[in-house]
Design an enzyme around this catalytic site. Sequence first.
Site, PDB file in Angstrom:
ATOM      1  N   LYS A 153       2.844 -14.002   6.077  1.00  0.00           N
ATOM      2  CA  LYS A 153       3.178 -14.974   5.038  1.00  0.00           C
ATOM      3  C   LYS A 153       4.708 -15.140   5.045  1.00  0.00           C
ATOM      4  O   LYS A 153       5.367 -15.147   4.001  1.00  0.00           O
ATOM      5  CB  LYS A 153       2.649 -14.460   3.694  1.00  0.00           C
ATOM      6  N   TYR A 159       0.809  -1.218   0.000  1.00  0.00           N
ATOM      7  CA  TYR A 159       0.000   0.000   0.000  1.00  0.00           C
ATOM      8  C   TYR A 159       0.844   1.271   0.000  1.00  0.00           C
ATOM      9  O   TYR A 159       0.296   2.373  -0.049  1.00  0.00           O
ATOM     10  CB  TYR A 159      -0.957   0.020   1.201  1.00  0.00           C
ATOM     11  N   ASP A 203      -2.850 -17.384   5.540  1.00  0.00           N
ATOM     12  CA  ASP A 203      -3.928 -18.116   4.849  1.00  0.00           C
ATOM     13  C   ASP A 203      -4.659 -19.023   5.826  1.00  0.00           C
ATOM     14  O   ASP A 203      -5.890 -19.172   5.769  1.00  0.00           O
ATOM     15  CB  ASP A 203      -3.425 -18.881   3.615  1.00  0.00           C
TER      16      ASP A 203
END
Length: 480
Positions: A174, A127, A207
């Site tokens: 992650k 971002y 996830d």
Amino acid sequence: MTYTITLIPGDGIGPEVTTAARKIIDATGVSINWELCEAGASVFKKGQATGVPQETIDSIMRNKVALKGPLETPIGFGEKSANVTLRKLFEAYGNIRPVREIPGIKTPYQGRNIDFVIVRENLEDLYAGIEHMQTPGVAQCLKIISRKGCEKIVRLAFEFARSEGRKSVHCATKANIMKLSEGLLKRTFEEIAAEYTDIKAEHIIVDNAAHQLVRRPEQFEVIVTTNMNGDILSDLGSALIGGLGFAPSANIGDDYAIFEAVHGSAPKYAGKNNINPTAVLMSGVMMLRHLGEFDAANAIEQSLYVTFDIDDKQLRDTKGTDGAISTTEFTDAVIANLGKKHPTCPSRAYHPIKLPKVSKEPDLVKVKTRQVNGIDVFLESAAAVNEIGATLESALIDAPVCLKMISSRGVKLYPGTNPTADVVDMLTARLMVRDSTYSLTDMDIARVIEKISPCYRWNHIEKLNVFDGKPGYTKSHGEE
Ligand code: NAP
């Protein structure tokens, strides 16, 4: 005392939801002088490229606290979102998004006592919006994660957990794939967790966090995560408790705080008096707690619970068109219920949050030794990889670096064969120093590029830094 607070009504449904929130907050008796300011579509249309006029910036600078409605970035007027601009201008690095079951709101999860908070890093990651077309057909977006950004968000998450009496913090990353960037948050979390022995700290792969949030959301209390992960997980969270109409948020920085609903301007509902103002109202509740007005905050929260559950007054989003009340009727109902308490859903025992202090030094991490032991050169070429390899090897014959390998999208192609690889016209040539103790200078790199340029178009170079003996780069798949 009277607080002066910047109020940005915003676009689309913004004026309706902020008017409702303002009326209910005023009805608690907390004295607020609302300073009305513009931002968003109307400002873009006047030709102001950022969507945020100077008067609005000055108002927030003075007041330090703002309540804002959703802002649109109209296509064709300005490039950057006015929302993101505001968060960045005021260094609002922490985005706190509570997800709590609301009594009376029917969802498949009703009765499961969902009550967790996502603490999302708000300024870094993908971002940061640093994007480049590397070739006409290959785009790149830089994922910027800093140790300082990680330390601030992790400390905020632990301090927030303490302020709400929560006992566990999960860190969702992650890091198994992005070992350096997402891994930096994981490593920082593990280091800082040691200072908060009263709180259980656990890492979870993001996830699986999404999977667990759907299967057993009640196991979570606080989840700290990077910007993109947090954006996705928090929308998932809002769906568990009834949708975006119920999802508040706070953008917290060292000196400024901006409170807003997670949802956008929902233009198709603008002016219809049927939109749910709960998300922005609960953002106002977070604002009251930020100001230390805990009783007023609890009064609104309890009144909402009574209105939804005991009185069964619902809006279009949960009741459909049959039997739903309007935004203004709902506002009056919540005001009428101020002072009432839900019989089984008390408000939490909130305490003031201690904002973390992290050194403002730009170079927060200092190293004793550094070496540049190679460069990655990103080439644009549609030639066969074996041909590129042979050309580079001969071009670099008397250079201080030699070709270690060529990869495409992170997979090694040369030397060797990778018969299944579907290549694109952006290839990475990894060039390593011939003498492993040597550190490349900028002049060396300039000379290497001079040798490559006549053969291939290059678009990007990365230095391969080694800090305190540790490689500051990852290997490609298949690289030894
Ligand atoms: P959106 O405005 O959040 O609306 C998406 C859907 O969410 C609506 O169609 C509606 O669903 C539901 N919804 C949103 N707010 C609701 C509320 N208060 N009560 C009940 N339901 C609500 O998302 P969008 O349509 O993708 O974006 C519209 C504009 O908002 C865009 O310009 C976007 O850039 C901007 N935006 C701004 C912010 C911000 O200011 N922070 C955030 C996100 C988007 P149903 O139709 O199914 O009822």
